[in-house]
Design a protein around this motif. Structure first.
Motif, PDB file in Angstrom:
ATOM      1  N   LYS A  64      38.838  40.875  41.668  1.00 58.04           N
ATOM      2  CA  LYS A  64      39.309  39.765  43.242  1.00 58.04           C
ATOM      3  C   LYS A  64      40.176  39.522  42.087  1.00 58.04           C
ATOM      4  N   GLN A  67      43.493  41.507  41.489  1.00 63.70           N
ATOM      5  CA  GLN A  67      43.876  41.433  42.766  1.00 63.70           C
ATOM      6  C   GLN A  67      43.719  42.681  43.345  1.00 63.70           C
ATOM      7  N   TYR A  68      42.561  43.703  42.988  1.00 64.35           N
ATOM      8  CA  TYR A  68      41.862  44.661  42.551  1.00 64.35           C
ATOM      9  C   TYR A  68      41.162  45.299  44.138  1.00 64.35           C
ATOM     10  N   ASP A  69      40.554  44.240  44.930  1.00 67.50           N
ATOM     11  CA  ASP A  69      39.718  43.768  45.628  1.00 67.50           C
ATOM     12  C   ASP A  69      39.814  44.105  47.000  1.00 67.50           C
ATOM     13  N   HIS A  70      40.433  45.469  46.799  1.00 67.97           N
ATOM     14  CA  HIS A  70      41.072  46.530  47.622  1.00 67.97           C
ATOM     15  C   HIS A  70      40.455  47.144  47.509  1.00 67.97           C
ATOM     16  N   HIS A  95      30.868  45.037  47.964  1.00 66.89           N
ATOM     17  CA  HIS A  95      31.258  45.988  49.379  1.00 66.89           C
ATOM     18  C   HIS A  95      30.338  46.447  50.070  1.00 66.89           C
TER      19      HIS A  95
END
Length: 169
Positions: A64, A67-70, A95
């Motif tokens: 998170k 910026q890799y929480d996708h 997830h």
């Protein structure tokens, strides 16, 4: 990156003194993986310790923050009940969770997930589960001599897992 969606499953590390999952998760994400499953033990630990969800939580938080929480992080290890799965997800921010050994011990764990309720099969329901498993093996391996041999090599192993779970009654 690949046009084929790739997911990766890792352990915390090989040995307890070489835990490198955070570095590996970062490299895997940067390489373009679509999801990362982290098994909360080292290879050396086997099943001798509880899964370490603190490190899995750290991987989620780092993802998170960077910026890799996708890229979904999936927790794995010691998921034997619907409430453990939900608790692990809530406490760590993963997830989802992956069930492994828990599905061998309690193949009805997915029914529990779906129903959000614990199911304690009685003896007749257990016999039906074993019978269903044997029929699935017959369908998969075949009903010839080779198929029966493969099934009979596997069934005692699987029944040993099934017998690990007993109800509290």
């Amino acid at each position: 990156a690949s046009d084929i969606p790739i997911t990766v499953k890792i352990r915390l590390g090989c040995e307890t003194d070489t835990i490198n999952c955070l570095e590996n998760v970062k490299a895997i994400r940067e390489a373009g993986a679509m999801a990362v499953t982290i098994h909360g033990r080292t290879a050396q630990q086997g099943y001798s310790r509880n899964a370490d969800y603190d490190l899995i939580k750290m991987a989620v938080e780092e993802s998170k923050n960077e910026q890799y929480d996708h890229v979904p992080i999936i927790g794995n290890g010691d998921i034997l009940t619907h409430y453990e799965a939900r608790r692990r997800m809530s406490e760590t921010g993963v997830h989802s969770v992956m069930v492994g050994r828990g599905a061998l011990i309690k193949p009805w764990v997915f029914k529990e997930f779906r129903d959000n309720n614990t199911w304690e099969p009685d003896i007749m329901e257990r016999v039906e589960i074993y019978r269903t498993l044997a029929m699935y093996m017959k369908d998969h391996f075949g009903d010839d001599e080779m198929g029966r041999k493969k099934s009979w090599n596997f069934l005692p192993w699987h029944f040993e897992f099934l017998s690990r779970y007993t109800t509290s009654h």
